[in-house]
Design an enzyme around this catalytic site. Structure first.
Site, PDB file in Angstrom:
ATOM      1  CB  SER A  65      -1.067  -0.034   0.912  1.00 50.99           C
ATOM      2  OG  SER A  65      -1.924  -0.720   1.441  1.00 50.99           O
TER       3      SER A  65
HETATM    4  N1  SAH Z   1      -0.447  -4.780   3.945  1.00 49.65           N
HETATM    5  C1  SAH Z   1       0.486  -5.107   2.426  1.00 49.65           C
HETATM    6  C2  SAH Z   1      -0.881  -4.549   1.015  1.00 49.65           C
HETATM    7  C3  SAH Z   1      -1.427  -6.368   1.022  1.00 49.65           C
HETATM    8  S1  SAH Z   1      -2.132  -6.267  -0.369  1.00 49.65           S
HETATM    9  C4  SAH Z   1       1.502  -4.807   2.370  1.00 49.65           C
HETATM   10  O1  SAH Z   1       1.879  -3.869   2.910  1.00 49.65           O
HETATM   11  O2  SAH Z   1       2.401  -5.045   1.679  1.00 49.65           O
HETATM   12  C5  SAH Z   1      -3.209  -7.436  -0.386  1.00 49.65           C
HETATM   13  C6  SAH Z   1      -2.780  -9.037   0.477  1.00 49.65           C
HETATM   14  O3  SAH Z   1      -3.970  -9.544   0.692  1.00 49.65           O
HETATM   15  C7  SAH Z   1      -1.986  -9.650  -0.302  1.00 49.65           C
HETATM   16  O4  SAH Z   1      -0.793  -9.939  -0.202  1.00 49.65           O
HETATM   17  C8  SAH Z   1      -3.637 -11.054  -0.523  1.00 49.65           C
HETATM   18  O5  SAH Z   1      -2.523 -12.256  -1.346  1.00 49.65           O
HETATM   19  C9  SAH Z   1      -3.914 -10.552   0.567  1.00 49.65           C
HETATM   20  N2  SAH Z   1      -5.110 -12.011   0.371  1.00 49.65           N
HETATM   21  C10 SAH Z   1      -6.240 -11.171   0.045  1.00 49.65           C
HETATM   22  N3  SAH Z   1      -7.270 -12.054  -0.412  1.00 49.65           N
HETATM   23  C11 SAH Z   1      -7.007 -13.005   1.066  1.00 49.65           C
HETATM   24  C12 SAH Z   1      -7.322 -14.014   1.860  1.00 49.65           C
HETATM   25  N4  SAH Z   1      -8.803 -14.172   1.320  1.00 49.65           N
HETATM   26  N5  SAH Z   1      -6.952 -14.666   2.724  1.00 49.65           N
HETATM   27  C13 SAH Z   1      -5.544 -13.795   3.861  1.00 49.65           C
HETATM   28  N6  SAH Z   1      -5.353 -13.201   2.542  1.00 49.65           N
HETATM   29  C14 SAH Z   1      -5.903 -12.132   1.406  1.00 49.65           C
END
Ligand code: SAH
Length: 215
Positions: A65
């Site tokens: 993000s």
């Molecule tokens: N907070 C993170 C940004 C993550 S992007 C950072 O600082 O880098 C969102 C993340 O959510 C991705 O890695 C994706 O794989 C995960 N995600 C998507 N659907 C999900 C689910 N059902 N359960 C767990 N993780 C999930």
């Protein structure tokens, strides 16, 4: 100039122009953003861009993000040093590190195995001892470690998953983006008060979807 100095200067600039300038005033959040080496959470090709004002790819079609959104979500969580936090969507592990700088324990759930393992590796190298990883479906939360003081969801579902409400303590707070990917999404601050759920809209956002597991 040494690499170390270069990234420190970029990081200070990020905090000043993107975070402080946009009304993030919580000292704990500002100090965490000044400290955590964001560039280490992206591929080396993106090191020089790691402190810019936008999200970046982290592999597997996912993104880290924008720094301001990380700061805003963390500030709105009103973290205390004794808080036990659940994070859904570990991704790169950057937001996890910011949470771990402030709260007591962070439990983080990621659906994609490679991302979960990679985040665990980086955060281990950075010597965090208060982060616990799970490669699993975030819609289910982490029931055996619940209830949590705070929950943060960093991918967008269409509705608040029921298990997450159940796993939040009474008077607990949750930050969660809701809506369709590519269409309109909003960031919500959710407070649980007994049987009542109070939702406050914070701003428009653009997150990857919280993928539904149909298996
Ligand atoms: N907070 C993170 C940004 C993550 S992007 C950072 O600082 O880098 C969102 C993340 O959510 C991705 O890695 C994706 O794989 C995960 N995600 C998507 N659907 C999900 C689910 N059902 N359960 C767990 N993780 C999930």
């Amino acid at each position: 100039m040494k690499e170390y100095d270069k990234f420190n200067i970029l990081r200070e600039g990020m905090v000043k122009s993107q975070i402080l300038a946009r009304n993030i005033t919580d000292d704990n959040v500002l100090n965490a953003m000044k400290k955590v080496p964001r560039h280490l959470f992206v591929n080396e090709n993106y090191y020089n861009d790691a402190y810019s004002d936008h999200p970046l790819p982290i592999g597997s079609g996912q993104t880290i993000s924008q720094p301001y959104i990380v700061a805003l979500m963390t500030q709105e969580l009103e973290l205390k040093k004794e808080d036990i936090v659940l994070e859904i969507g570990t991704g790169s592990g950057y937001q996890t590190a910011i949470l771990a700088e402030i709260a007591k324990e962070v439990f983080t759930v990621e659906k994609i195995y490679d991302l979960s393992k990679n985040a665990e590796k980086i955060l281990g190298k950075l010597n965090y001892k208060n982060i616990h990883f799970k490669n699993s479906d975030g819609y289910k939360g982490w029931v055996d470690k619940s209830p949590f003081d705070k929950i943060i969801v960093t991918a967008a579902p269409k509705y608040i998953p029921k298990p997450l409400i159940e796993q939040l303590k009474d008077n607990g707070l949750m930050m969660i983006p809701l809506g369709d990917c590519g269409l309109s999404q909003s960031l919500f601050k959710v407070k649980k008060m007994g049987e009542k759920i109070i939702k406050k809209e914070i701003c428009g956002v653009s997150f990857v979807p919280l993928v539904k597991d149909y298996t």
